[in-house]
Enzyme design. Structure first.
Site, PDB file in Angstrom:
ATOM      1  CD  GLN A   1      -2.546   1.244   2.683  1.00 11.02           C
ATOM      2  OE1 GLN A   1      -1.923   1.271   3.726  1.00 11.02           O
ATOM      3  NE2 GLN A   1      -3.853   1.259   2.646  1.00 11.02           N
ATOM      4  N   GLY A   2       0.799   2.055  -1.041  1.00  7.39           N
ATOM      5  CA  GLY A   2       1.566   3.295  -1.132  1.00  7.39           C
ATOM      6  C   GLY A   2       0.655   4.495  -0.915  1.00  7.39           C
TER       7      GLY A   2
ATOM      8  CB  SER B   1       3.367  -3.048   5.177  1.00  4.97           C
ATOM      9  OG  SER B   1       3.125  -2.129   6.207  1.00  4.97           O
TER      10      SER B   1
ATOM     11  CD  GLU C   1      -5.336   0.337   6.070  1.00  2.80           C
ATOM     12  OE1 GLU C   1      -5.605   1.077   5.104  1.00  2.80           O
ATOM     13  OE2 GLU C   1      -4.226   0.335   6.640  1.00  2.80           O
TER      14      GLU C   1
ATOM     15  CB  SER D   1       1.965   6.893   4.665  1.00  2.71           C
ATOM     16  OG  SER D   1       0.880   6.291   5.308  1.00  2.71           O
TER      17      SER D   1
HETATM   18  C1  LIG Z   1       3.261  -0.940  11.310  1.00  3.22           C
HETATM   19  C2  LIG Z   1       2.859   0.117  10.333  1.00  3.22           C
HETATM   20  C3  LIG Z   1       2.572  -0.243   9.034  1.00  3.22           C
HETATM   21  C4  LIG Z   1       2.200   0.736   8.117  1.00  3.22           C
HETATM   22  N1  LIG Z   1       2.008   0.343   6.826  1.00  3.22           N
HETATM   23  C5  LIG Z   1       1.673   1.261   5.895  1.00  3.22           C
HETATM   24  C6  LIG Z   1       1.538   0.877   4.532  1.00  3.22           C
HETATM   25  O1  LIG Z   1       1.678  -0.305   4.164  1.00  3.22           O
HETATM   26  N2  LIG Z   1       1.249   1.832   3.630  1.00  3.22           N
HETATM   27  C7  LIG Z   1       1.067   3.131   3.980  1.00  3.22           C
HETATM   28  O2  LIG Z   1       0.758   3.929   3.107  1.00  3.22           O
HETATM   29  N3  LIG Z   1       1.215   3.540   5.268  1.00  3.22           N
HETATM   30  C8  LIG Z   1       1.527   2.629   6.226  1.00  3.22           C
HETATM   31  N4  LIG Z   1       1.711   3.023   7.535  1.00  3.22           N
HETATM   32  C9  LIG Z   1       1.663   4.459   7.858  1.00  3.22           C
HETATM   33  C10 LIG Z   1       0.501   4.902   8.696  1.00  3.22           C
HETATM   34  O3  LIG Z   1      -0.682   4.942   7.932  1.00  3.22           O
HETATM   35  C11 LIG Z   1       0.858   6.288   9.264  1.00  3.22           C
HETATM   36  O4  LIG Z   1       1.963   6.102  10.122  1.00  3.22           O
HETATM   37  C12 LIG Z   1      -0.268   6.929  10.009  1.00  3.22           C
HETATM   38  O5  LIG Z   1      -1.326   7.271   9.156  1.00  3.22           O
HETATM   39  C13 LIG Z   1       0.183   8.187  10.788  1.00  3.22           C
HETATM   40  O6  LIG Z   1       0.848   9.066   9.941  1.00  3.22           O
HETATM   41  P1  LIG Z   1       2.307   9.630  10.335  1.00  3.22           P
HETATM   42  O7  LIG Z   1       3.154   8.481  10.745  1.00  3.22           O
HETATM   43  O8  LIG Z   1       2.762  10.503   9.248  1.00  3.22           O
HETATM   44  O9  LIG Z   1       2.075  10.496  11.663  1.00  3.22           O
HETATM   45  P2  LIG Z   1       1.553  11.999  11.706  1.00  3.22           P
HETATM   46  O10 LIG Z   1       0.399  12.158  10.799  1.00  3.22           O
HETATM   47  O11 LIG Z   1       2.716  12.907  11.508  1.00  3.22           O
HETATM   48  O12 LIG Z   1       1.042  12.090  13.188  1.00  3.22           O
HETATM   49  C14 LIG Z   1       1.913  12.376  14.302  1.00  3.22           C
HETATM   50  C15 LIG Z   1       1.051  12.503  15.552  1.00  3.22           C
HETATM   51  O13 LIG Z   1       0.150  13.637  15.419  1.00  3.22           O
HETATM   52  C16 LIG Z   1      -1.195  13.231  15.629  1.00  3.22           C
HETATM   53  N5  LIG Z   1      -2.102  13.979  14.742  1.00  3.22           N
HETATM   54  C17 LIG Z   1      -1.892  14.249  13.440  1.00  3.22           C
HETATM   55  N6  LIG Z   1      -2.948  14.927  12.920  1.00  3.22           N
HETATM   56  C18 LIG Z   1      -3.838  15.082  13.935  1.00  3.22           C
HETATM   57  C19 LIG Z   1      -5.138  15.684  14.048  1.00  3.22           C
HETATM   58  N7  LIG Z   1      -5.723  16.257  12.987  1.00  3.22           N
HETATM   59  N8  LIG Z   1      -5.754  15.642  15.244  1.00  3.22           N
HETATM   60  C20 LIG Z   1      -5.160  15.039  16.319  1.00  3.22           C
HETATM   61  N9  LIG Z   1      -3.939  14.468  16.277  1.00  3.22           N
HETATM   62  C21 LIG Z   1      -3.302  14.462  15.112  1.00  3.22           C
HETATM   63  C22 LIG Z   1      -1.209  11.749  15.276  1.00  3.22           C
HETATM   64  O14 LIG Z   1      -2.271  11.083  15.933  1.00  3.22           O
HETATM   65  C23 LIG Z   1       0.153  11.286  15.783  1.00  3.22           C
HETATM   66  O15 LIG Z   1       0.106  11.027  17.165  1.00  3.22           O
HETATM   67  C24 LIG Z   1       2.081   2.093   8.504  1.00  3.22           C
HETATM   68  C25 LIG Z   1       2.347   2.444   9.814  1.00  3.22           C
HETATM   69  C26 LIG Z   1       2.739   1.483  10.731  1.00  3.22           C
HETATM   70  C27 LIG Z   1       3.016   1.912  12.136  1.00  3.22           C
END
Ligand SMILES: Cc1cc2nc3c(=O)[nH]c(=O)nc-3n(C[C@H](O)[C@H](O)[C@H](O)COP(=O)(O)OP(=O)(O)OC[C@H]3O[C@@H](n4cnc5c(N)ncnc54)[C@H](O)[C@@H]3O)c2cc1C
Length: 394
Positions: free
Chosen positions: A128-129, A163, A246, A131
């Site tokens: 999944q691409g 992932s 999902e 993020s």
């Molecule tokens: C094990 C694992 C597998 C994953 N696999 C995939 C994958 O296959 N493909 C893919 O595309 N992505 C994948 N992801 C990514 C995942 O979808 C993102 O990590 C997630 O959506 C959070 O985005 P971020 O890491 O950029 O954090 P950020 O968006 O930067 O968030 C940082 C913090 O700020 C908080 N925050 C942000 N915006 C708000 C708001 N509006 N209100 C309140 N709080 C807020 C968040 O809750 C978090 O605590 C994976 C993540 C993990 C951990």
């Protein structure tokens, strides 16, 4: 409402149980999660066994190559797999649980014929691409650009936390086709073959030490327009379908696995003597009750998905409650293992926790941290529940 299983559902259960009992002993041990190539081979072999026996895509429509089972049969299927400690979707999770169901709901007849049977047979693995470094929670801010050039999109940008990218054949990819500030109105959902020129995969190490996910760098990758699911700039709507799978039905297997995990912890508590403490018994009982409630919610979500074709927004309630509960249960496991949980190496010295090795317990705990981040963080789920279910102001 009739809460008993019908004769045909009982027959389905008996047939599945007998099949699992005959086939599981032929499957070798699961390779280490430090070797994803071997893991892919193991998971796809299992998928092929399911396919050949007519159990692949249990809830997918028969036109898509699935079994078209009823919601009750689907739950029976997952229950029996978990009871038999059969492998679950593994590296096939994006194909089987998000991308495949999205194509079932939104793909053209040609796309269904091209992509779905290969997912079900275990021939193709998907990733999944979605993020990006600056677009995780704020997914609508994604910047990977796709410019149309004849019958192809030329895609450039980067993705992160992808992932199983290293072992994937296809990627469900979100790209920006609208103007820079078009946000959710300028996104398109594409199927990108992972072997195309211009794709660089850089593995990332997780807290567990495995390279389960990766960064993707895309440099003028030419993706055929025929690989677009939905219309150009209508990808946000398609994404909501993907995310509903999902966050909704994709977790059913994990819930059942957690119910088994708690059962294991109960017997571990008996062996370590922790069961003699009323507080431990109370905690385990409470977790059991919470899991029962989530199982009831799951049945509701699954039957809703079967009625409408797509799970509802209630998946966010489930995802939020389940991921946080899973962390609390994993923590209990660490307490039961005691001081041996301080190191992976020391664990083999302990008497194993039934089918779970003690290292598995530490692994479960370390992994549990990612549950409240992956598939949308807890904060984001709370925002969705507040705004879209409860109708509270932003
Ligand atoms: C094990 C694992 C597998 C994953 N696999 C995939 C994958 O296959 N493909 C893919 O595309 N992505 C994948 N992801 C990514 C995942 O979808 C993102 O990590 C997630 O959506 C959070 O985005 P971020 O890491 O950029 O954090 P950020 O968006 O930067 O968030 C940082 C913090 O700020 C908080 N925050 C942000 N915006 C708000 C708001 N509006 N209100 C309140 N709080 C807020 C968040 O809750 C978090 O605590 C994976 C993540 C993990 C951990």
């Amino acid at each position: 409402m009739d809460l008993r299983f019908s004769e045909s559902e009982e027959a389905f259960r008996a047939e599945l149980k007998a099949w699992l009992a005959s086939v599981l002993p032929t499957l070798g041990p699961k390779p280490s999660h430090f070797d994803w190539r071997a893991r892919r081979a193991y998971d796809t072999t299992w998928q092929r066994l399911l396919f050949d026996a007519g159990y692949a895509g249990i809830d997918w429509p028969t036109e898509g190559g699935g079994r078209g089972a009823s919601p009750v049969e689907q739950l029976v299927y997952l229950e029996e797999l978990e009871r038999a400690h059969a492998p679950y979707v593994g590296v096939n999770f994006v194909g089987l649980l998000h991308a495949g169901p999205t194509i079932v709901a939104e793909g053209t007849a040609e796309q269904k014929a091209r992509f779905l049977p290969a997912i079900l047979r275990g021939d193709d693995v998907w990733c999944q691409g979605f993020s990006e470094p600056d677009a995780g929670s704020d997914l609508a801010g994604l910047r990977t650009r796709a410019l149309r050039d004849g019958e192809e999109y030329v895609v450039s940008g980067s993705k992160v936390w992808t992932s199983h990218a290293e072992v994937a054949d296809y990627c469900e990819l979100l790209v920006r086709t609208g103007g820079e500030d078009s946000r959710h109105k300028g996104i398109t959902w594409l199927v990108m073959p992972m072997g195309l020129p211009g794709i660089e995969i850089r593995p990332l190490k997780t807290i567990v030490g495995t390279t389960e996910f990766a960064e993707l760098f895309l440099d003028d990758v030419r993706v055929p327009v025929a690989n677009r699911v939905g219309e150009e700039n209508d990808g946000w709507r398609v994404t909501m379908v993907t995310l509903s799978f999902e966050r909704g039905t994709a977790f059913v297997g994990e819930l059942l696995q957690t119910i088994e995990l708690l059962r294991e912890f109960r017997s571990l508590a008996r062996r370590t003597g922790a069961w003699d403490e009323a507080a431990t018994r109370g905690r385990i009982g409470h977790f059991g009750a919470e899991l029962d409630a989530l199982w009831a919610l799951t049945k509701r979500n699954v039957s809703q998905a079967a009625r409408t074709g797509v799970p509802g927004i209630g998946g966010s309630v489930f995802k939020l409650a389940f991921s946080e509960l899973r962390q609390r249960i994993a923590e209990l496991g660490m307490e039961l293992v005691g001081r041996a949980c301080l190191s992976w190496d020391e664990l083999s010295a302990l008497d194993g926790a039934g089918i779970l090795g003690n290292a598995d317990i530490v692994d479960t705990w370390v992994n549990s941290f990612s549950r409240t981040i992956a598939a949308g963080t807890s904060q984001i789920q709370r925002n969705i529940v507040a705004e879209r279910i409860l109708g509270l102001p932003k």
